[in-house]
Write an enzyme that holds these catalytic residues in place. Structure first.
Site, PDB file in Angstrom:
ATOM      1  CG  ASP A 189      -2.063  -0.883   1.133  1.00  0.00           C
ATOM      2  OD1 ASP A 189      -2.107  -1.620   0.133  1.00  0.00           O
ATOM      3  OD2 ASP A 189      -2.932  -0.857   2.024  1.00  0.00           O
TER       4      ASP A 189
ATOM      5  CG  PHE B 167      -1.097   1.998  -4.954  1.00  0.00           C
ATOM      6  CD1 PHE B 167      -1.180   1.612  -6.278  1.00  0.00           C
ATOM      7  CD2 PHE B 167      -2.076   2.858  -4.453  1.00  0.00           C
ATOM      8  CE1 PHE B 167      -2.210   2.058  -7.092  1.00  0.00           C
ATOM      9  CE2 PHE B 167      -3.101   3.313  -5.251  1.00  0.00           C
ATOM     10  CZ  PHE B 167      -3.177   2.906  -6.575  1.00  0.00           C
ATOM     11  CG  ASP B 168      -1.033   4.944  -0.372  1.00  0.00           C
ATOM     12  OD1 ASP B 168      -1.914   4.785  -1.239  1.00  0.00           O
ATOM     13  OD2 ASP B 168      -1.163   4.567   0.806  1.00  0.00           O
TER      14      ASP B 168
ATOM     15  CB  SER C 198     -11.451   6.885  -2.252  1.00  0.00           C
ATOM     16  OG  SER C 198     -10.390   6.377  -1.526  1.00  0.00           O
ATOM     17  CG  LEU C 199     -11.777   8.225   3.540  1.00  0.00           C
ATOM     18  CD1 LEU C 199     -11.409   7.439   4.795  1.00  0.00           C
ATOM     19  CD2 LEU C 199     -12.434   9.541   3.948  1.00  0.00           C
TER      20      LEU C 199
ATOM     21  CD  GLU D 199     -15.746   6.696  12.255  1.00  0.00           C
ATOM     22  OE1 GLU D 199     -15.565   5.981  11.252  1.00  0.00           O
ATOM     23  OE2 GLU D 199     -16.736   7.423  12.400  1.00  0.00           O
TER      24      GLU D 199
ATOM     25  CE  LYS E 176      -7.677   4.087   5.021  1.00  0.00           C
ATOM     26  NZ  LYS E 176      -8.217   2.947   4.361  1.00  0.00           N
TER      27      LYS E 176
ATOM     28  CG  ASP F  17      -6.403  -3.146   5.270  1.00  0.00           C
ATOM     29  OD1 ASP F  17      -6.917  -2.670   4.234  1.00  0.00           O
ATOM     30  OD2 ASP F  17      -5.247  -3.579   5.317  1.00  0.00           O
TER      31      ASP F  17
ATOM     32  NE  ARG G  30     -14.152   2.512  -3.557  1.00  0.00           N
ATOM     33  CZ  ARG G  30     -13.098   2.874  -2.867  1.00  0.00           C
ATOM     34  NH1 ARG G  30     -13.216   3.824  -1.964  1.00  0.00           N
ATOM     35  NH2 ARG G  30     -11.941   2.306  -3.072  1.00  0.00           N
TER      36      ARG G  30
ATOM     37  CD  GLU H 156     -13.486  -0.967   4.388  1.00  0.00           C
ATOM     38  OE1 GLU H 156     -14.307  -0.034   4.203  1.00  0.00           O
ATOM     39  OE2 GLU H 156     -12.450  -1.100   3.723  1.00  0.00           O
TER      40      GLU H 156
ATOM     41  CE1 TYR I  91     -16.925   3.509   5.893  1.00  0.00           C
ATOM     42  CE2 TYR I  91     -15.927   1.696   7.084  1.00  0.00           C
ATOM     43  CZ  TYR I  91     -16.151   2.382   5.900  1.00  0.00           C
ATOM     44  OH  TYR I  91     -15.622   1.920   4.730  1.00  0.00           O
TER      45      TYR I  91
ATOM     46  CE  LYS J 133     -15.602   8.477   8.855  1.00  0.00           C
ATOM     47  NZ  LYS J 133     -16.525   7.379   9.030  1.00  0.00           N
TER      48      LYS J 133
ATOM     49  CE  LYS K  83      -3.325   3.465   3.561  1.00  0.00           C
ATOM     50  NZ  LYS K  83      -3.483   3.192   2.136  1.00  0.00           N
TER      51      LYS K  83
ATOM     52  CB  CYS L  10      22.368 -20.558 -13.588  1.00  0.00           C
ATOM     53  SG  CYS L  10      20.873 -21.358 -12.981  1.00  0.00           S
TER      54      CYS L  10
ATOM     55  CB  CYS M  76      21.836 -25.141 -15.229  1.00  0.00           C
ATOM     56  SG  CYS M  76      21.682 -23.504 -15.927  1.00  0.00           S
TER      57      CYS M  76
ATOM     58  CB  CYS N 182      19.576 -18.772 -15.656  1.00  0.00           C
ATOM     59  SG  CYS N 182      20.023 -20.301 -16.496  1.00  0.00           S
TER      60      CYS N 182
ATOM     61  CB  CYS O 187      17.979 -23.778 -16.371  1.00  0.00           C
ATOM     62  SG  CYS O 187      18.078 -23.367 -14.637  1.00  0.00           S
TER      63      CYS O 187
HETATM   64  S1  IVH Z   1     -15.478   6.951   5.826  1.00  0.00           S
HETATM   65  C1  IVH Z   1     -16.769   9.347   1.738  1.00  0.00           C
HETATM   66  N1  IVH Z   1     -14.581   5.511   7.784  1.00  0.00           N
HETATM   67  O1  IVH Z   1     -11.124   3.396   3.687  1.00  0.00           O
HETATM   68  C2  IVH Z   1     -15.866   8.296   2.287  1.00  0.00           C
HETATM   69  N2  IVH Z   1     -13.942   4.896   5.596  1.00  0.00           N
HETATM   70  O2  IVH Z   1      -9.022   4.416   1.971  1.00  0.00           O
HETATM   71  C3  IVH Z   1     -16.365   7.828   3.592  1.00  0.00           C
HETATM   72  N3  IVH Z   1     -12.555   2.860   5.491  1.00  0.00           N
HETATM   73  O3  IVH Z   1     -13.200   4.153   0.974  1.00  0.00           O
HETATM   74  C4  IVH Z   1     -15.496   6.754   4.124  1.00  0.00           C
HETATM   75  N4  IVH Z   1     -12.516   2.468   7.644  1.00  0.00           N
HETATM   76  O4  IVH Z   1     -13.608   1.916   2.289  1.00  0.00           O
HETATM   77  C5  IVH Z   1     -14.593   5.691   6.455  1.00  0.00           C
HETATM   78  N5  IVH Z   1     -13.912   4.313   9.640  1.00  0.00           N
HETATM   79  C6  IVH Z   1     -13.910   4.465   8.325  1.00  0.00           C
HETATM   80  C7  IVH Z   1     -13.241   3.591   7.456  1.00  0.00           C
HETATM   81  C8  IVH Z   1     -13.269   3.841   6.082  1.00  0.00           C
HETATM   82  C9  IVH Z   1     -12.123   2.030   6.469  1.00  0.00           C
HETATM   83  C10 IVH Z   1     -12.255   2.640   4.064  1.00  0.00           C
HETATM   84  C11 IVH Z   1     -13.348   3.028   3.103  1.00  0.00           C
HETATM   85  C12 IVH Z   1     -12.723   4.118   2.276  1.00  0.00           C
HETATM   86  C13 IVH Z   1     -11.283   3.743   2.341  1.00  0.00           C
HETATM   87  C14 IVH Z   1     -10.354   4.857   1.956  1.00  0.00           C
END
Ligand code: IVH
Length: 691
Positions: free
Chosen positions: A39, A42-43, A88-89, A118, A120, A122, A141, A178, A230, A293, A317, A411, A414, A429, A435
């Site tokens: 992750d 990727f980020d 997404s967030l 809250e 997050k 996974d 989604r 989730e 959530y 939030k 994260k 190698c 071989c 190789c 081989c």
């Molecule tokens: S709120 C408008 N709350 O994390 C978006 N998302 O990486 C509202 N996720 O797309 C999302 N825990 O799938 C929210 N406590 C939490 C979460 C949460 C996991 C996921 C969710 C989101 C993704 C973003």
């Protein structure tokens, strides 16, 4: 200070390659449930793209991955539009960005407000719609605008109520959350998959997402999935704060986490983050950060959304968990493509709940970059991959007796001198046809689940190769029962099961066959694109470089690899042999509709087969039969695999219904003439097809 003048063409190129890499990884993450990047990595790609687009807004395009959420839509499900876009967030690994988020909110809102922090979770996002207290739809989604309808599967998840309890819930509302797989269920599932010689899931998130999209909803019940919700949405909801809405949802019987906390300022947020960064390690499920939030719904409305994220929330994260341990030695492993990968042997260390003894060092460049020595203390991390990786060396702990590792120049299997092509980070190789490790690797790949799906482990392949029975994939199709009985510990049953599995593999579609050939860089997705574009192997073999480059997702490296593969006479000869064995080398063959070999027959299946039960059911329907779940007077025959249900067998016996084994069934639908026991197979006169 020096400034580097960067050519705009170079920036455009970098943007294009970042977008391509992100798109590919999005597909692996969301669609294949099998990520190759962590992750974090990727980020980092995404952050680089965001920064470049910010500096060059003229280069932003509407289809850039910075402008839309990654899609996980699958054609197997019906799709429905989301009433409210499912976004997404925005996420960060940097606490100062959380501070900046809080400051921006203070400035924009002006009045007093609070934050709701809250965990997050996974897992994979889900959107539930309740109407008059009943669950009416569950959507993934998808691409944020439409989602896959997974209601049947969601109804199999233990803690999701079909009907709400209490009173006072709105006539209609959506609640999002989730779906995740607790560690215990994840470990059990992977143990089963390893036992069945299936690829284990890389992490609980992929396992949750893969399980939610199973086509057999009964199987979902066995996966131990759980849900946490959530985010409540609807028209004219009677709540002032997000926290209040979640409290109400909990009273209606919906699963809502009690780990959230209302924070009044950044220091309370930081305290919450710090606490959970440690405490989360004792949770029975995976979390990858904290979501912050704005709690007041009116303030949320004022802040609104960007195309991709709410402006009223941000995710902080956690860095992937790291462990420090001693590097004992390095093995140099040859893969099926000849690539040599350095793999570290470590002093065992506990990392995210499992003991790690081996970790990847990727390639010789990475080893030099890390400046790693045998005897060093190294940092190990788990990314998206199964094998953890070494991410750093604790130089301050380097002792006097460390030694410089030596990347081999030959190698390790071989002895052929290794080569490294321009632009390649890895050594190879070149002895592809001679081989032993490469040959065995190719055989293992050929029969793997996503390729020909023949049930056999690496040890079987080792034996078949060492005994000289299988030297190339086509040899599988000439194996005899007598040869198999020479394998250590093999008896009749094992041999028959293996032969059945090989026979069944002939039904595999062209795209999988193409993937099974193991052409370098031709993964599952590329194989699908090629199969769809060319339709058959002859057209693909005849394609020149430009034609190959005109296919979706095919770039120069893949095109050259395909050309090199077909330029080798031994590969062409192998394809000829596989063709003769009856494998599918055209999409047309794959699409031919079923035969009428099972016309008018009602079949009940029970037990385990060499192919998944769902495939078995498809075979029945494609050949004109009907599936039924219980044995009755109308049943034509009971198709019994390994360990069939005793009740079904008993009932079939009592009603005088024939019990047919897999081998006989395969003969019946393939019209192969005689069955294993020498009797004439029914339906041999018709022209049936497997797929
Ligand atoms: S709120 C408008 N709350 O994390 C978006 N998302 O990486 C509202 N996720 O797309 C999302 N825990 O799938 C929210 N406590 C939490 C979460 C949460 C996991 C996921 C969710 C989101 C993704 C973003």
């Amino acid at each position: 200070m020096f400034f580097t003048v960067v050519d705009i063409d170079q920036i455009k190129k970098r943007i294009e390659s970042l977008r391509a890499a992100i798109a590919e990884n999005n597909r692996r993450y969301y669609v294949d449930d099998s990520p190759v990047l962590s992750d974090y990595d990727f980020d980092m790609l995404m952050n680089e793209l965001i920064a470049l687009e910010k500096a060059h807004p003229e280069l932003v395009t509407p289809d850039s991955p910075t402008q839309k959420v990654g899609s996980d839509l699958r054609k197997e499900f019906e799709q429905y539009p989301h009433r409210y876009p499912m976004l997404s967030l925005g996420n960060t690994y940097d606490i100062t960005e959380v501070e900046a988020f809080a400051e921006r909110a203070v400035k924009a809102i002006g009045s007093t407000f609070t934050f709701c922090c809250e965990l997050k979770f996974d897992g994979t996002a889900i959107c539930l719609t309740y109407r008059n207290g009943h669950l009416v739809r569950a959507l993934t989604r998808g691409d944020g605008t439409v989602g896959d309808d997974v209601t049947a599967n969601v109804l199999r998840i233990r803690n999701i109520p079909r009907d709400l309890q209490g009173s006072g819930y709105p006539d209609e509302f959506e609640i999002r959350g989730e779906i995740y797989m607790p560690y215990k269920a994840f470990d059990k599932l992977n143990e089963e998959r390893l036992r069945d010689e299936e690829q284990p899931f890389a992490n609980p998130r992929n396992a949750a997402s893969g399980s939610l999209k199973l086509l057999d909803s009964r199987e979902v019940s066995h996966r131990g999935l759980e849900c946490t919700l959530y985010h409540l949405l609807g028209e004219n909801l009677p709540f002032v704060t997000h926290d209040e809405a979640l409290k109400a949802a909990a009273l209606w019987g919906l699963p809502v986490s009690d780990k959230r906390k209302i924070c009044r300022n950044i220091s309370e947020i930081e305290e919450y983050i710090e606490y959970w960064d440690t405490a989360r390690k004792s949770l029975p499920f995976a979390t990858d950060g904290i979501v912050i939030k704005i709690n007041e719904l009116q303030c949320q409305r004022e802040l609104g959304y960007t195309a991709k994220f709410p402006r009223w929330a941000v995710a902080y994260k956690f860095q992937a968990e790291q462990a420090l341990t001693k590097l004992l030695s390095i093995d140099y492993q040859v893969g099926r493509t000849g690539a040599v990968t350095p793999v570290a042997n470590l002093e065992p260390v506990l990392l995210s709940g499992t003991t790690v003894k081996r970790a990847s060092l990727h390639n010789s460049d990475q080893m030099s970059l890390l400046d790693v020595r045998i005897g060093d203390y190294v940092y190990v991390e788990k990314g998206g991959e199964i094998i953890p990786k070494i991410t750093g060396v604790a130089l301050d702990r380097r002792g006097p007796d460390v030694s410089m590792p030596e990347f081999p120049d030959r190698c390790p299997d071989c002895g052929t001198p290794l080569v490294r092509d321009e632009g390649e980070a890895r050594y190879f190789c070149p002895n592809t046809d001679g081989c032993p490790t490469q040959i065995k690797g190719k055989l293992v790949h050929f029969i793997s689940r996503k390729a020909m799906n023949v049930i056999a482990g690496d040890a079987t392949i080792d034996q078949l190769y060492n005994l000289g029975y299988v030297k190339s994939p086509a040899d599988f199709y000439g194996l005899t029962r007598e040869q198999l009985l020479h394998l250590e510990g093999w008896k009749d049953r094992a041999a028959q099961r293996f032969l059945d599995s090989i026979e069944a593999s002939k039904a595999t579609g062209f795209d999988h066959v193409l993937f099974a050939l193991g052409i370098r860089y031709v993964g599952e997705t590329t194989a699908k694109s090629l199969a769809r574009h060319f339709g058959d192997i002859d057209s693909l073999m005849a394609a020149d470089r430009d034609t190959l480059l005109s296919v979706d997702d095919i770039g120069e490296v893949i095109a050259d690899s395909i050309l090199a593969y077909f330029a080798k006479p031994s590969n062409v000869a192998e394809i000829g042999r596989l063709r003769e064995a009856g494998l599918k080398f055209s999409v047309g063959e794959q699409e031919i509709q079923a035969s009428s070999a099972l016309e008018g027959q009602t079949i009940v299946i029970s037990g385990n087969f060499s192919i998944p039960r769902e495939e078995m059911k498809k075979l029945i329907v494609l050949n004109g039969g009907k599936n039924s779940s219980s044995v009755s007077g109308k049943t034509s025959f009971l198709l019994a695999g390994e360990k069939p249900g005793p009740e079904k067998i008993r009932k079939a016996g009592a009603l005088g219904i024939k019990v047919m084994g897999e081998a006989e069934f395969m003969q019946l639908i393939s019209g192969a003439g005689t069955s294993g026991n020498g009797t004439e197979a029914a339906g041999a006169a018709v022209q049936p097809t497997l797929f």
